[in-house]
Design an enzyme around this catalytic site. Structure first.
Site, PDB file in Angstrom:
ATOM      1  N   ARG A 235       0.839  -1.215   0.000  1.00 56.57           N
ATOM      2  CA  ARG A 235       0.000   0.000   0.000  1.00 56.57           C
ATOM      3  C   ARG A 235       0.874   1.266   0.000  1.00 56.57           C
ATOM      4  O   ARG A 235       0.547   2.263   0.643  1.00 56.57           O
ATOM      5  CB  ARG A 235      -0.981   0.040   1.184  1.00 56.57           C
TER       6      ARG A 235
ATOM      7  N   SER B  95     -10.793  -0.935   3.660  1.00 55.47           N
ATOM      8  CA  SER B  95      -9.975  -1.122   4.873  1.00 55.47           C
ATOM      9  C   SER B  95      -9.468   0.227   5.348  1.00 55.47           C
ATOM     10  O   SER B  95      -8.777   0.921   4.602  1.00 55.47           O
ATOM     11  CB  SER B  95      -8.754  -1.995   4.560  1.00 55.47           C
TER      12      SER B  95
ATOM     13  N   GLU C  12      -4.743   3.349   6.324  1.00 56.58           N
ATOM     14  CA  GLU C  12      -4.499   3.143   4.887  1.00 56.58           C
ATOM     15  C   GLU C  12      -5.168   4.284   4.119  1.00 56.58           C
ATOM     16  O   GLU C  12      -4.691   4.734   3.083  1.00 56.58           O
ATOM     17  CB  GLU C  12      -5.081   1.785   4.462  1.00 56.58           C
TER      18      GLU C  12
HETATM   19  C1  LIG Z   1     -15.551  -0.835  -0.468  1.00 52.56           C
HETATM   20  C2  LIG Z   1     -14.077  -0.555  -0.731  1.00 52.56           C
HETATM   21  C3  LIG Z   1     -13.200  -1.610  -0.904  1.00 52.56           C
HETATM   22  C4  LIG Z   1     -11.844  -1.379  -1.173  1.00 52.56           C
HETATM   23  N1  LIG Z   1     -11.008  -2.443  -1.345  1.00 52.56           N
HETATM   24  C5  LIG Z   1      -9.699  -2.240  -1.609  1.00 52.56           C
HETATM   25  C6  LIG Z   1      -8.818  -3.365  -1.809  1.00 52.56           C
HETATM   26  O1  LIG Z   1      -9.239  -4.524  -1.794  1.00 52.56           O
HETATM   27  N2  LIG Z   1      -7.520  -3.105  -2.063  1.00 52.56           N
HETATM   28  C7  LIG Z   1      -7.013  -1.836  -2.125  1.00 52.56           C
HETATM   29  O2  LIG Z   1      -5.813  -1.692  -2.356  1.00 52.56           O
HETATM   30  N3  LIG Z   1      -7.831  -0.759  -1.939  1.00 52.56           N
HETATM   31  C8  LIG Z   1      -9.144  -0.931  -1.682  1.00 52.56           C
HETATM   32  N4  LIG Z   1      -9.980   0.150  -1.482  1.00 52.56           N
HETATM   33  C9  LIG Z   1      -9.397   1.515  -1.502  1.00 52.56           C
HETATM   34  C10 LIG Z   1      -9.565   2.247  -2.863  1.00 52.56           C
HETATM   35  O3  LIG Z   1     -10.548   1.659  -3.648  1.00 52.56           O
HETATM   36  C11 LIG Z   1      -8.257   2.288  -3.659  1.00 52.56           C
HETATM   37  O4  LIG Z   1      -7.228   2.852  -2.891  1.00 52.56           O
HETATM   38  C12 LIG Z   1      -8.402   3.088  -4.963  1.00 52.56           C
HETATM   39  O5  LIG Z   1      -7.259   2.903  -5.771  1.00 52.56           O
HETATM   40  C13 LIG Z   1      -8.613   4.573  -4.729  1.00 52.56           C
HETATM   41  O6  LIG Z   1      -8.909   5.162  -5.981  1.00 52.56           O
HETATM   42  P1  LIG Z   1      -9.700   6.532  -6.108  1.00 52.56           P
HETATM   43  O7  LIG Z   1      -9.637   6.938  -7.540  1.00 52.56           O
HETATM   44  O8  LIG Z   1     -11.045   6.429  -5.503  1.00 52.56           O
HETATM   45  O9  LIG Z   1      -8.759   7.481  -5.223  1.00 52.56           O
HETATM   46  P2  LIG Z   1      -9.111   8.817  -4.435  1.00 52.56           P
HETATM   47  O10 LIG Z   1      -9.751   8.460  -3.132  1.00 52.56           O
HETATM   48  O11 LIG Z   1      -9.827   9.786  -5.308  1.00 52.56           O
HETATM   49  O12 LIG Z   1      -7.637   9.378  -4.133  1.00 52.56           O
HETATM   50  C14 LIG Z   1      -6.742   8.705  -3.259  1.00 52.56           C
HETATM   51  C15 LIG Z   1      -5.435   9.508  -3.193  1.00 52.56           C
HETATM   52  O13 LIG Z   1      -4.798   9.522  -4.465  1.00 52.56           O
HETATM   53  C16 LIG Z   1      -4.633  10.856  -4.965  1.00 52.56           C
HETATM   54  N5  LIG Z   1      -4.960  10.783  -6.419  1.00 52.56           N
HETATM   55  C17 LIG Z   1      -6.157  10.485  -6.984  1.00 52.56           C
HETATM   56  N6  LIG Z   1      -6.044  10.457  -8.332  1.00 52.56           N
HETATM   57  C18 LIG Z   1      -4.749  10.754  -8.629  1.00 52.56           C
HETATM   58  C19 LIG Z   1      -4.013  10.884  -9.850  1.00 52.56           C
HETATM   59  N7  LIG Z   1      -4.586  10.703 -11.045  1.00 52.56           N
HETATM   60  N8  LIG Z   1      -2.706  11.210  -9.774  1.00 52.56           N
HETATM   61  C20 LIG Z   1      -2.093  11.382  -8.567  1.00 52.56           C
HETATM   62  N9  LIG Z   1      -2.731  11.279  -7.375  1.00 52.56           N
HETATM   63  C21 LIG Z   1      -4.054  10.951  -7.406  1.00 52.56           C
HETATM   64  C22 LIG Z   1      -5.634  11.706  -4.195  1.00 52.56           C
HETATM   65  O14 LIG Z   1      -5.204  13.049  -4.099  1.00 52.56           O
HETATM   66  C23 LIG Z   1      -5.628  10.989  -2.836  1.00 52.56           C
HETATM   67  O15 LIG Z   1      -4.536  11.393  -2.064  1.00 52.56           O
HETATM   68  C24 LIG Z   1     -11.353  -0.047  -1.235  1.00 52.56           C
HETATM   69  C25 LIG Z   1     -12.251   1.024  -1.061  1.00 52.56           C
HETATM   70  C26 LIG Z   1     -13.603   0.775  -0.826  1.00 52.56           C
HETATM   71  C27 LIG Z   1     -14.549   1.936  -0.675  1.00 52.56           C
END
Ligand SMILES: Cc1cc2nc3c(=O)[nH]c(=O)nc-3n(C[C@H](O)[C@H](O)[C@H](O)COP(=O)(O)OP(=O)(O)OC[C@H]3O[C@@H](n4cnc5c(N)ncnc54)[C@H](O)[C@@H]3O)c2cc1C
Length: 337
Positions: free
Chosen positions: A162, A237, A333
């Site tokens: 992570r 998580s 996380e």
């Molecule tokens: C129900 C649920 C289950 C999940 N299960 C998992 C799992 O099994 N494994 C896992 O690893 N994660 C899991 N996650 C966490 C999440 O889905 C991941 O971390 C995902 O990659 C986040 O993507 P996002 O686009 O929503 O990020 P955001 O929440 O929009 O952003 C996260 C961070 O990244 C930065 N960011 C966003 N886009 C960019 C970009 N293009 N360039 C640079 N920085 C950027 C943001 O500023 C922020 O700091 C889960 C979440 C939920 C709600």
């Protein structure tokens, strides 16, 4: 492309927290992104993907740039492998399903993870024995300060559990605009090493699973264990599983012989944070508008009108209790904003 002031982010974060962005703009191409960055040089900026890995504890006093770049294509292939490029704003799960429909292997164990493709390298997402680093080739990113394009190859991303360069040295410096993955076209490495997957496949009498079978099994398991953010706000998580030196762990283990753990190297072990939280009595507990999910102690939930601060307070309470009970520090996380 329209700039909006005082914009509600409630529908842009999976916790469903009400918080405002001082300014908000969605960008649909790299050209638009460059223009926004150039025209707002002096503004503080915040990059938003799918909002599934953040806890908003206050309004964002910045220009929030929502990455909505779409498109995916095959950029190279040989007999065994295919190199696929996806723009950052593609929905991750839809992208995974698309690769499976083409019979491209490598991402199936990460089905149903919310969020955007462009965010997957940020925390090296992973599930069921697979991480993004296993198929990641490179990503393109724009410098927030000078709008130059930089290609990050895998070695430059410093992927860990992570973790990546984008959470450390490169944090707040780049916007990832596209990602390239190398996937298998044949001889897929089907990974059913996680017991849950094997059991789910056996339930459906599948002994030689296809990519689609593995994906379906993962989807079924996740749907049975994790709350759907559309029904109950959450960010997956909330905590990372702590990694301890074996020498430190052995002392703790003597005191708590029932503690679950698994070896990750010759010198380190990983302890499931969910187990620690459950043992500390938090699983299923509700505190006002927020709480800990009844089936999954790692997941904090918003029952409707929680503030980010309420959820943050619960997370701190959990961290302090785990530290005082077991002497183990657990880290968030989720990005706390
Ligand atoms: C129900 C649920 C289950 C999940 N299960 C998992 C799992 O099994 N494994 C896992 O690893 N994660 C899991 N996650 C966490 C999440 O889905 C991941 O971390 C995902 O990659 C986040 O993507 P996002 O686009 O929503 O990020 P955001 O929440 O929009 O952003 C996260 C961070 O990244 C930065 N960011 C966003 N886009 C960019 C970009 N293009 N360039 C640079 N920085 C950027 C943001 O500023 C922020 O700091 C889960 C979440 C939920 C709600």
């Amino acid at each position: 492309m329209e700039m909006q002031n005082n914009f509600s982010l409630k529908n842009y974060n999976t916790f469903g927290i009400e918080a405002k962005a001082r300014q908000f703009i969605a960008v649909h191409s790299v050209t638009e992104l460059k223009t926004v960055l150039e025209q707002n040089k002096l503004e503080k900026k915040f990059i938003l993907g799918g909002g599934s890995n953040m806890l908003l504890t206050k309004d964002i006093e910045a220009l929030v740039i929502h990455i909505d770049l779409k498109g995916k294509k095959i950029i190279a292939e040989d007999d065994d492998f295919v190199w696929v490029e996806s723009q950052a704003g593609e929905n991750w799960h839809e992208f995974v399903l698309w690769t499976i429909d083409q019979n491209f292997g490598g991402l199936e164990n990460m089905s149903l993870i919310p969020g955007n493709v462009g965010t997957t390298p940020v925390q090296n997402i992973g599930a069921y024995g697979t991480e993004i680093k296993d198929t990641f080739v490179s990503c393109e990113a724009l410098s927030i300060t000078n709008q130059e394009t930089k290609k990050f190859i895998k070695e430059e991303c410093h992927f860990g559990y992570r973790e990546s360069v984008f959470k450390n040295e490169a944090k707040d410096k780049y916007v990832i605009t596209s990602v390239v993955f190398k996937l298998t076209k044949r001889n897929h490495k089907i990974n059913t090493s996680y017991g849950d997957i094997t059991a789910e496949l056996a339930k459906n009498s599948i002994s030689e699973p296809t990519l689609k079978d593995v994906s379906n099994a993962v989807i079924a398991i996740r749907q049975s264990k994790l709350p759907d953010p559309k029904e109950l706000g959450n960010s997956g998580s909330f905590f990372k599983n702590p990694i301890l030196l074996k020498s430190d762990f052995e002392k703790i283990h003597q005191q708590f012989p029932e503690m679950k753990y698994y070896d990750i190297s010759e010198t380190e072990v990983k302890v499931p944070a969910g187990w620690l939280i459950e043992q500390a009595g938090f699983k299923g507990k509700r505190f006002g508008n927020a709480g800990i999910h009844k089936n999954q102690a790692l997941v904090l939930v918003n029952y409707g009108n929680a503030t980010g601060q309420e959820i943050l307070n619960i997370s701190k309470d959990i961290q302090e209790t785990i530290l005082s009970t077991f002497g183990i520090q657990i880290e968030a996380e989720v990005n706390v904003i």
